[in-house]
Motif scaffolding. Sequence first.
Motif, PDB file in Angstrom:
ATOM      1  N   GLY A 181       0.711  -1.460  -0.182  1.00 40.58           N
ATOM      2  CA  GLY A 181       0.153   0.101  -0.129  1.00 40.58           C
ATOM      3  C   GLY A 181       0.967   1.357  -0.129  1.00 40.58           C
ATOM      4  N   LYS A 182       2.215   1.224  -0.086  1.00 39.81           N
ATOM      5  CA  LYS A 182       3.131   2.188  -0.248  1.00 39.81           C
ATOM      6  C   LYS A 182       3.527   2.536  -1.811  1.00 39.81           C
ATOM      7  N   GLN A 183       3.781   3.649  -2.024  1.00 39.54           N
ATOM      8  CA  GLN A 183       4.115   4.320  -3.421  1.00 39.54           C
ATOM      9  C   GLN A 183       5.465   4.335  -3.763  1.00 39.54           C
ATOM     10  N   ASP A 209       9.195   3.305 -17.224  1.00 32.91           N
ATOM     11  CA  ASP A 209       9.216   4.408 -16.751  1.00 32.91           C
ATOM     12  C   ASP A 209       9.827   4.533 -15.252  1.00 32.91           C
ATOM     13  N   ALA A 210       9.416   3.615 -14.185  1.00 37.37           N
ATOM     14  CA  ALA A 210       9.647   3.801 -12.754  1.00 37.37           C
ATOM     15  C   ALA A 210      11.248   3.468 -12.773  1.00 37.37           C
ATOM     16  N   VAL A 211      12.138   2.896 -13.722  1.00 34.53           N
ATOM     17  CA  VAL A 211      13.309   2.553 -13.164  1.00 34.53           C
ATOM     18  C   VAL A 211      14.383   3.271 -14.092  1.00 34.53           C
ATOM     19  N   ALA A 225       7.563  13.424 -14.210  1.00 36.02           N
ATOM     20  CA  ALA A 225       8.246  13.787 -13.204  1.00 36.02           C
ATOM     21  C   ALA A 225       7.659  13.487 -11.818  1.00 36.02           C
ATOM     22  N   SER A 226       6.288  13.491 -12.035  1.00 39.75           N
ATOM     23  CA  SER A 226       5.536  12.920 -10.892  1.00 39.75           C
ATOM     24  C   SER A 226       5.772  11.451 -10.715  1.00 39.75           C
ATOM     25  N   LEU A 227       5.986  10.765 -11.689  1.00 35.68           N
ATOM     26  CA  LEU A 227       6.347   9.170 -11.516  1.00 35.68           C
ATOM     27  C   LEU A 227       7.526   9.066 -11.049  1.00 35.68           C
ATOM     28  N   VAL A 228       8.707   9.872 -11.470  1.00 33.14           N
ATOM     29  CA  VAL A 228      10.143   9.594 -11.052  1.00 33.14           C
ATOM     30  C   VAL A 228      10.358   9.801  -9.528  1.00 33.14           C
ATOM     31  N   ALA A 229       9.311  11.011  -9.493  1.00 26.45           N
ATOM     32  CA  ALA A 229       9.338  11.427  -7.774  1.00 26.45           C
ATOM     33  C   ALA A 229       9.214  10.163  -6.905  1.00 26.45           C
ATOM     34  N   HIS A 230       8.763   9.149  -7.167  1.00 26.83           N
ATOM     35  CA  HIS A 230       8.222   7.984  -6.413  1.00 26.83           C
ATOM     36  C   HIS A 230       9.615   6.876  -6.383  1.00 26.83           C
ATOM     37  N   THR A 231      10.537   7.221  -7.482  1.00 25.87           N
ATOM     38  CA  THR A 231      11.977   6.328  -7.493  1.00 25.87           C
ATOM     39  C   THR A 231      12.919   7.321  -6.618  1.00 25.87           C
TER      40      THR A 231
END
Length: 415
Positions: free
Chosen positions: A127-129, A143-145, A166-172
Amino acid sequence: MKSSDLFARAQTLMPGGVSSPVRAIKPYPFYVERAAGSHLTTVDGTDLIDCCLGYGPLILGHAHPAVREAIERQLEKGWLYGTPTPLELDLAGVITGDHPAVEMVRFVSSGSEATMAAIRLARGYTGKQDIIKIEGGFHGAHDAVLVKAGSGATTLGVPDSAGVPASLVAHTRQVPYNDPEALETLLAEDDDVAAFILEPVMGNVGPVLPDDGYLADVREITAAYDVLLILDEVITGYRAGIGGAEVLYGVKPDLATFGKIIGGGLPIGAFGGRRDIMELVAPAGPVYQAGTFSGNPASLAAGYAALRHLHEHPEIYRRLDEATRAIGEAAADAGKGTFVRIGSLFKHFFRSEPPRDYREVKECDTEAFSRFWKAMLETGIFLPPSQFETNFLSAAHTTQDIEQIADAYRSCLFA
Ligand code: PLP
């Protein structure tokens, strides 16, 4: 048509003229006509000893008879059904049997798909991002990696791809390899981390080897912070030995990803791990994952034949280890740079000490590497064309091949 002509035409038909960036060797790549055992024959009639081996899958060499027969037998029966096949159980049985941490497995069509699905599953389970990866770690082209990614992304100087939100990369998030303190510090400040994903041995800028105890530390820290540990064994699976890095280093991940060798040279990927996590994958659970070609019969048959052969001939791993040791001894004679190897993975780094992380890898003299790489090619040895890609050996490399490679290292490093 010659390679130069083919490439000229390819550039008008495909971006950069290639189907994957690292193949775009300058001024033009050689085109391969056929391959057998440890050798490639180009359309220009050149014979090369292959230390690239399709970037790793071909641990038994090209067109290995056991794998070829398995594929041929399968082709007679058709190669795509869109239904379950008994072959899935065979390969799933071998992989789960060899990896204590892998209680269930799902087949996909590439290593990229495997890491993408494993990350989604980790997010679905916890349940974490956020996810944490290693700087310079490569887990495929999704994308995420694609943030500070190794492999072709580093070679071509575009470790962060355009087109990734950028919003996606913010989670990496990123940490350096071999730095457990950095991991712990990041986990102490970010309580939204689903998983830490890493190549147990950095294969896509390396091999860069784990310090003693690093993987055990990583296991302990992730467990303490309730973060899933994903071991990306796409390269190390069946290359580090039967059971991959999990068994070699005695580290038990929550999830693991596979590809390359488990398909015997045909396209494949897989992810697996703890039963309670895997049971969240659709249709057993709510984490969606699917694919037209997932578990395709030809790849499963090829992979099963390859893994069975490795089980029947475990001496292959000892022989490959001795072979890279011999090449390393030849490289050491030159007293230039540093040779790193583990089993059948090896690389000469143009830097005085073995690199311990991405920052140190990037300190290598890439121009010296380029000169060395070209000289090796001229002597008839094909190494992956980047300082930032590991070299591979196969069971098909003969004693004579190994001597030739060792001699070439001596002469080309001295040049
Ligand atoms: N993970 C690792 C460690 C890899 O080395 C690679 C590919 O080189 C991938 C994932 C992606 O696999 P694929 O190229 O099959 O998508």
